[in-house]
Enzyme design. Sequence first.
Site, PDB file in Angstrom:
ATOM      1  CB  CYS A 131       5.504  -5.045   9.647  1.00  0.00           C
ATOM      2  SG  CYS A 131       6.604  -4.377  10.520  1.00  0.00           S
TER       3      CYS A 131
ATOM      4  CB  CYS B 291       0.288  -1.474  13.160  1.00  0.00           C
ATOM      5  SG  CYS B 291       0.669  -1.646  11.607  1.00  0.00           S
TER       6      CYS B 291
ATOM      7  CB  SER C  48       7.007   4.418  15.965  1.00  0.00           C
ATOM      8  OG  SER C  48       6.643   4.884  14.511  1.00  0.00           O
ATOM      9  CG  LEU C  49       8.746   6.968  22.841  1.00  0.00           C
ATOM     10  CD1 LEU C  49       9.612   5.722  22.954  1.00  0.00           C
ATOM     11  CD2 LEU C  49       8.996   8.049  23.681  1.00  0.00           C
TER      12      LEU C  49
ATOM     13  CB  CYS D  11       2.575   7.530   3.431  1.00  0.00           C
ATOM     14  SG  CYS D  11       2.807   6.130   4.583  1.00  0.00           S
TER      15      CYS D  11
ATOM     16  CD  GLU E 269      -2.399  -1.062   2.798  1.00  0.00           C
ATOM     17  OE1 GLU E 269      -3.184  -2.060   2.990  1.00  0.00           O
ATOM     18  OE2 GLU E 269      -2.218  -0.091   3.477  1.00  0.00           O
TER      19      GLU E 269
ATOM     20  CB  CYS F  35       0.167   1.179   7.288  1.00  0.00           C
ATOM     21  SG  CYS F  35       0.736   0.789   8.822  1.00  0.00           S
TER      22      CYS F  35
ATOM     23  CB  CYS G 234       2.752  -2.016  16.273  1.00  0.00           C
ATOM     24  SG  CYS G 234       4.503  -1.360  16.135  1.00  0.00           S
TER      25      CYS G 234
END
Length: 345
Positions: A113, A120, A213-214, A106, A91, A336, A117
């Site tokens: 991945c 996500c 990305s904390l 983006c 994407e 995403c 996370c």
Amino acid sequence: MKTPLSGKTLPELSSFVKELGEPAYRAKQLHSWIYVKWAKSFEEMTDLPVDLRAKLEEVAQVSLLKLAHMQVSKDGTRKYLFELPDGKFVESVLMSFNDRESLSACVSTQVGCAVGCTFCATGFLGFTRNLTAQEIVDQIMCIQRESGKRVSNVVYMGQGEPLLNTEEVITSIHTISKSVGIGCRHLTVSTSGIIPGIKRLAEEELPIVLALSLHTPDRETREEIVPISKKYPLPKLMEALADYADVTRRRVTIEYVLLAGVNDTDEQARELAQLVRDVPCMINLIPYNPTESPDGITPYKRPSMKAQQRFKHLAESTGKTVTIRLERGTDIDAACGQLHNAYTK
Ligand code: SF4
């Protein structure tokens, strides 16, 4: 398979024309048709001889990616699902801001991945493979060819963890700045905190923006919502960021997805301010965009506007700039992994 040309560097195009037995200057012509005029076909390349165009038609194709699906949001955000040569999908998103001239793309860096996370949609997919630099660059070119609009900023924030595919990401950055014509200062690489990747990127001394990305300042919550963080402890991560800012002379961006009741307490806001105190940075708060997991459950909620403002105010206590990100494309599947999941269900 035909050789796709969009996304290739000038030296790569030079090797290609050499193999065809054509003079070297043909590479520059092809480069200009692809990156300056955004040609969609060889037929359009009218300063190439007819027999060369016929030969190219036989052995090559302009685009590497195939547009499989597209959604356009009310605010103008366009979300693309591209098919890769091996039948996998990735994407990309084009975000337009009505109040500004600039357009941000983006891009994805991996199919799926491995970071996982919990907030996500891509995390639900698992990891399949890394994208090549050409596959990353062609996402931008496909967007420009389809929309007819010039992309001015690129964020590496789509599917995948860019710094688990660092070498291809670095090569793509060089191609984007040299061939696509978008300067490094307009490129942002977003990572979940892969320390070796941050160090490798620092070696290149590129004036790009690095975003971390904390999502929470406390170790326990972070290990829960960003599972890979178990490998990279927060103090070491802050050190790596400070070194990165020092080498590149650029402030880093701290990204923080606000999840109601998980990471939006007053204490976490204050801890956040303390944690990043010595890192030259600004903080970007992102109110959560609800994402359905494959079993149909929406695991998190977005905090109220009042709670977002309160968090922002407390996070500003050590003098860092804190912003709340303008949302794009919430009426389409713009987070995403969402379009991929909806399309392949
Ligand atoms: S937020 Fe980024 S790093 Fe985390 S699972 Fe999704 S794609 Fe991977």
